[in-house]
Enzyme design. Structure first.
Site, mmCIF file in Angstrom:
data_model
loop_
_atom_site.group_PDB
_atom_site.id
_atom_site.type_symbol
_atom_site.label_atom_id
_atom_site.label_comp_id
_atom_site.label_asym_id
_atom_site.label_seq_id
_atom_site.Cartn_x
_atom_site.Cartn_y
_atom_site.Cartn_z
ATOM 1 N N CYS A 114 0.807 -1.225 0.000
ATOM 2 C CA CYS A 114 0.000 0.000 0.000
ATOM 3 C C CYS A 114 0.840 1.275 0.000
ATOM 4 O O CYS A 114 0.358 2.334 -0.393
ATOM 5 C CB CYS A 114 -0.956 0.003 1.189
ATOM 6 S SG CYS A 114 -2.156 -1.347 1.158
ATOM 7 N N HIS A 247 -3.689 7.425 1.810
ATOM 8 C CA HIS A 247 -3.997 6.086 1.326
ATOM 9 C C HIS A 247 -5.383 5.725 1.850
ATOM 10 O O HIS A 247 -5.680 5.909 3.032
ATOM 11 C CB HIS A 247 -2.952 5.106 1.845
ATOM 12 C CG HIS A 247 -3.337 3.671 1.689
ATOM 13 N ND1 HIS A 247 -3.841 3.152 0.518
ATOM 14 C CD2 HIS A 247 -3.309 2.637 2.579
ATOM 15 C CE1 HIS A 247 -4.096 1.856 0.689
ATOM 16 N NE2 HIS A 247 -3.800 1.535 1.920
ATOM 17 N N ASN A 277 -10.195 -0.212 -0.819
ATOM 18 C CA ASN A 277 -8.748 -0.081 -0.630
ATOM 19 C C ASN A 277 -8.052 -0.688 -1.843
ATOM 20 O O ASN A 277 -7.983 -1.898 -1.992
ATOM 21 C CB ASN A 277 -8.323 -0.799 0.655
ATOM 22 C CG ASN A 277 -6.825 -0.680 0.927
ATOM 23 O OD1 ASN A 277 -6.043 -0.374 0.036
ATOM 24 N ND2 ASN A 277 -6.430 -0.958 2.160
#
Length: 320
Positions: A114, A247, A277
Site C-alpha cells: 500500500c 492512502h 482499498n
C-alpha cells in the site's frame, strides 16, 4: 540549475464491475452496516476475468498522457508500484511500456504494497532531480481482489482493484506543481501483521492475512510521525496543509489522522467509500478525482501518506 519534479497531469482507471456491500453479504457473514461502520466502504471495483494489473495501469497512463497532451514516446521512465503483478517476471512496468508504446522509456516495478506509490514517487523524483531522466510516469495498479480469501470478511470486504498514474517532468521552477519531499520508512520485524501467504520461494500461493487492530494502532502512530517529519523538513506547519490525500485504507484511520492534525473534512479527499482499498493505486486515484473535480488548485499544499505490508510507510508533500 537543479531540476524539480513538476506534476504535469494525473490519470485514473477503475474496472467496470461494481461490487456492493449487499452482494458481499450474500456470500459471507457480514452486512452493509457492518462494513460501512468498520471501514467506510459502500462499494468497490473488481477487475474482469482476464483483466490484468498491466491493463488497468496502461489505461491510467493513457489517461494521464491524454490530459497532458503528450505522447508515450516522450516518456523516459515508467515506475510501477504493484503487489499483484501480471507475472513473477517480467515486470508489470515493461508490459505497460509495451501496451502504451513508450518505446524510449526504461521501466521497472517497485513493491511496497500500500506504500508502493510513495516509494515509486520517491524513486522517480530522485531520478529527475539527478538529471537522469526528464519525464516519468509513476503508476499504482492493483488487482487486490485476487489475493483475498473471498470468505474472510476482514480482508475481502476491504480490498479492490484500480489504477492511478501521474506524469512528472523536470522543471527548474520549484514553485510549480513540485514534489517538495518524500519520507519513507520500513520495519521488517512487523511483517507478520500484514502479508500474503506463500510466494515463488514457497512454491505455492495463498491469500492475504491482516491483523486489523494492530495495523490500525500502528498506522495512526507512525503515519502521524511521518507527516510531521515532512512538514518539519519543509519548515511548514499543519496549518499550511490545503489538502490531505491519504492512502484509502480505512475511513477510521483517515479520520483519526485528520483529527490529529486538526484538518476539517473539507480538506480531506476520501474515495474509499466508492473505490475500496486499492493498495498502491489509492493515492493516485484519489488525487486524480480531486484534480478532475476542481478541488485541488494551483498553489495548494498537499500531503500524502500510506502504510502497507512490510511494514512500510511514508509521506510526501506536494505543492500543486
Amino acid at each position: 540549475m537543479l531540476s524539480h519534479s513538476h506534476i504535469i497531469s494525473t490519470g485514473g482507471y477503475l474496472p467496470q464491475q461494481i461490487i456492493t456491500n449487499a452482494q458481499l453479504a450474500e456470500k459471507m457473514a457480514t452486512t452493509d452496516e457492518w462494513i460501512t461502520t468498520r471501514v467506510g466502504i459502500k462499494e468497490r471495483r473488481f477487475a474482469a476475468p482476464g483483466e490484468m494489473a498491466s491493463d488497468l495501469g496502461a489505461a491510467a497512463c493513457k489517461d494521464a498522457l491524454h490530459n497532458a497532451n503528450m505522447k508515450a514516446s516522450e516518456v523516459d521512465l515508467i515506475v510501477v508500484a504493484t503487489t499483484t503483478a501480471d507475472h513473477t517476471f517480467p515486470s508489470t512496468a515493461t508490459i505497460i511500456q509495451s501496451k502504451i508504446g513508450a518505446h524510449k522509456a526504461f521501466a521497472f516495478d517497485v513493491q511496497a504494497v500500500c506504500s508502493g506509490f510513495l516509494y515509486a514517487l520517491s524513486v522517480a523524483d530522485s531520478m529527475i532531480k539527478s538529471g537522469q531522466v526528464k519525464t516519468a510516469l509513476v503508476v499504482g495498479t492493483e488487482t487486490m481482489s485476487r489475493i483475498v480469501d473471498p470468505e474472510d470478511r476482514s480482508t475481502a470486504v476491504i480490498f479492490a482493484d484500480g489504477a492511478g498514474a501521474i506524469l512528472l517532468k523536470a522543471s527548474t521552477d520549484a514553485n510549480e506543481r513540485s514534489i517538495l519531499s518524500t519520507h519513507l520508512f520500513s520495519d521488517g520485524t512487523l511483517k507478520d501483521l500484514l502479508y500474503a501467504k506463500g510466494g515463488p520461494g514457497h512454491g505455492e500461493f495463498g491469500y492475504m492475512y491482516m491483523a486489523g487492530k494492530e495495523i490500525f494502532k500502528l498506522a495512526v502512530e507512525k503515519l502521524g510521525t511521518a507527516i510531521n517529519e515532512a512538514l518539519k523538513h519543509n519548515n511548514l506547519s499543519k496549518e499550511d496543509i490545503d489538502w490531505f490525500i491519504p492512502h484509502q485504507a480505512n475511513y477510521r484511520i483517515i479520520n483519526a489522522l485528520a483529527e490529529h492534525f486538526a484538518l476539517p473534512s473539507e480538506k480531506v479527499v476520501v474515495t474509499i467509500d466508492t473505490h475500496g482499498n486499492t493498495s498502491a493505486a489509492s493515492i493516485p486515484l484519489a488525487l486524480d478525482v480531486a484534480v478532475k473535480d476542481g478541488r485541488v488548485k494551483k498553489g495548494d499544499l498537499i500531503v500524502f501518506e500510506a502504510m502497507g505490508g512490510g511494514l512500510t510507510w511514508g509521506s510526501a508533500l506536494v505543492r500543486w
